[in-house]
Motif scaffolding. Structure first.
Motif, PDB file in Angstrom:
ATOM      1  N   ILE A  28      91.749  36.927  24.817  1.00  0.00           N
ATOM      2  CA  ILE A  28      92.672  37.609  25.729  1.00  0.00           C
ATOM      3  C   ILE A  28      94.112  37.225  25.428  1.00  0.00           C
ATOM      4  O   ILE A  28      95.003  38.083  25.336  1.00  0.00           O
ATOM      5  N   SER A  32      96.886  39.849  24.041  1.00  0.00           N
ATOM      6  CA  SER A  32      98.015  40.094  24.950  1.00  0.00           C
ATOM      7  C   SER A  32      99.331  39.771  24.255  1.00  0.00           C
ATOM      8  O   SER A  32     100.309  40.515  24.372  1.00  0.00           O
ATOM      9  N   TRP A  37      99.973  43.466  27.662  1.00  0.00           N
ATOM     10  CA  TRP A  37      98.959  43.166  28.668  1.00  0.00           C
ATOM     11  C   TRP A  37      97.808  44.165  28.667  1.00  0.00           C
ATOM     12  O   TRP A  37      96.671  43.819  29.022  1.00  0.00           O
ATOM     13  N   GLY A  40      95.252  42.879  26.314  1.00  0.00           N
ATOM     14  CA  GLY A  40      94.574  41.741  26.916  1.00  0.00           C
ATOM     15  C   GLY A  40      93.602  42.169  27.993  1.00  0.00           C
ATOM     16  O   GLY A  40      92.498  41.620  28.115  1.00  0.00           O
ATOM     17  N   SER A  41      93.995  43.175  28.779  1.00  0.00           N
ATOM     18  CA  SER A  41      93.111  43.682  29.822  1.00  0.00           C
ATOM     19  C   SER A  41      91.886  44.368  29.226  1.00  0.00           C
ATOM     20  O   SER A  41      90.782  44.278  29.783  1.00  0.00           O
ATOM     21  N   HIS A 168      92.665  38.998  33.850  1.00  0.00           N
ATOM     22  CA  HIS A 168      93.787  39.947  33.883  1.00  0.00           C
ATOM     23  C   HIS A 168      95.104  39.223  34.156  1.00  0.00           C
ATOM     24  O   HIS A 168      96.152  39.607  33.609  1.00  0.00           O
ATOM     25  N   ALA A 171      96.060  37.825  30.929  1.00  0.00           N
ATOM     26  CA  ALA A 171      96.586  38.864  30.042  1.00  0.00           C
ATOM     27  C   ALA A 171      98.053  39.155  30.339  1.00  0.00           C
ATOM     28  O   ALA A 171      98.893  39.240  29.438  1.00  0.00           O
ATOM     29  N   SER A 174     100.331  36.058  29.536  1.00  0.00           N
ATOM     30  CA  SER A 174     100.441  35.853  28.088  1.00  0.00           C
ATOM     31  C   SER A 174     101.381  36.879  27.472  1.00  0.00           C
ATOM     32  O   SER A 174     102.191  36.551  26.587  1.00  0.00           O
ATOM     33  N   ALA A 175     101.289  38.126  27.936  1.00  0.00           N
ATOM     34  CA  ALA A 175     102.176  39.166  27.421  1.00  0.00           C
ATOM     35  C   ALA A 175     103.629  38.884  27.790  1.00  0.00           C
ATOM     36  O   ALA A 175     104.541  39.056  26.968  1.00  0.00           O
TER      37      ALA A 175
END
Length: 211
Positions: A28, A32, A37, A40-41, A168, A171, A174-175
């Motif tokens: 993830i 991300s 995101w 990642g999601s 989530h 994600a 991290s983004a």
């Protein structure tokens, strides 16, 4: 309800277990940081789908086969290990591609569908997840419960929901962190190699695990 007890403790324990670092969370974070995101999601949704397979299999008793059959456990274990090694080697060999300037770089982009499949396969071919559900969830089901399978599925879905909330959040954060940290080409390349090495270590660890 349904013979479930200590639900609050189960939810807290499940959330803490979901927050523990592993190949799922690493995937993830990687996607991300590379694609935002949404990527990642997509990985998180794939992981959640894989977890759902484990929940249903455990409730139906299929996961018990992994716990009792050395052959079945080894087959799933080695498939999962090979896939983790595949991801890790791919990251080690990947080349960063320029986006907005020479210095701003990301991993080669993948479609959201492919990222979803990555998340799904990373989770569903990890036999330790199946064994975990067999060991952890029954502790919160009363021996006198009329429908233990239903109680198992309900607890598993609660665990999965907690996991999806955390994934989530991971994600998105991290983004955001990736946007703030504009890595140079050299730093990004070494970061890819580090993450690839971690995936390889997870694959080797999974291959060596005993039932």
């Amino acid at each position: 309800m349904f013979g479930i007890h200590d639900l609050g403790l189960f939810m807290i324990s499940g959330l803490l277990l979901n927050m523990a670092p592993g190949p799922d969370s690493l995937l993830i974070v990687t996607r991300s940081a590379a694609q935002g995101w949404r990527a990642g999601s997509a990985a998180a949704l794939g992981i959640g789908s894989g977890t759902l397979i484990h929940i249903i299999a455990a409730a139906l008793g299929l996961s018990a086969i992994l716990a009792t059959s050395a052959t079945a456990f080894s087959v799933v274990k080695y498939i999962g290990a090979i896939y983790l090694l595949y991801i890790g080697i791919g990251l080690l060999l990947s080349k960063s591609a320029a986006v907005t300037s020479v210095d701003d770089v990301v991993l080669a982009p993948l479609s959201l569908r492919r990222i979803y499949v990555q998340g799904f396969l990373t989770n569903v071919f990890n036999p330790k997840v199946a064994i975990f559900f067999l060991a952890f969830v029954p502790q919160f089901i009363s021996p006198q419960a009329e429908n233990k399978a239903l109680a198992f599925i309900l607890l598993g879905c609660i665990f999965n929901l907690n996991g999806m909330l955390w994934c989530h959040l991971l994600a998105v954060t991290s983004a955001m962190a990736s946007q703030r940290l504009q890595a140079s080409r050299a730093v990004s390349q070494w970061l890819n190699r580090l993450i690839g090495a971690l995936f390889i270590s997870f694959g080797i660890k999974l291959a060596l695990v005993d039932r």
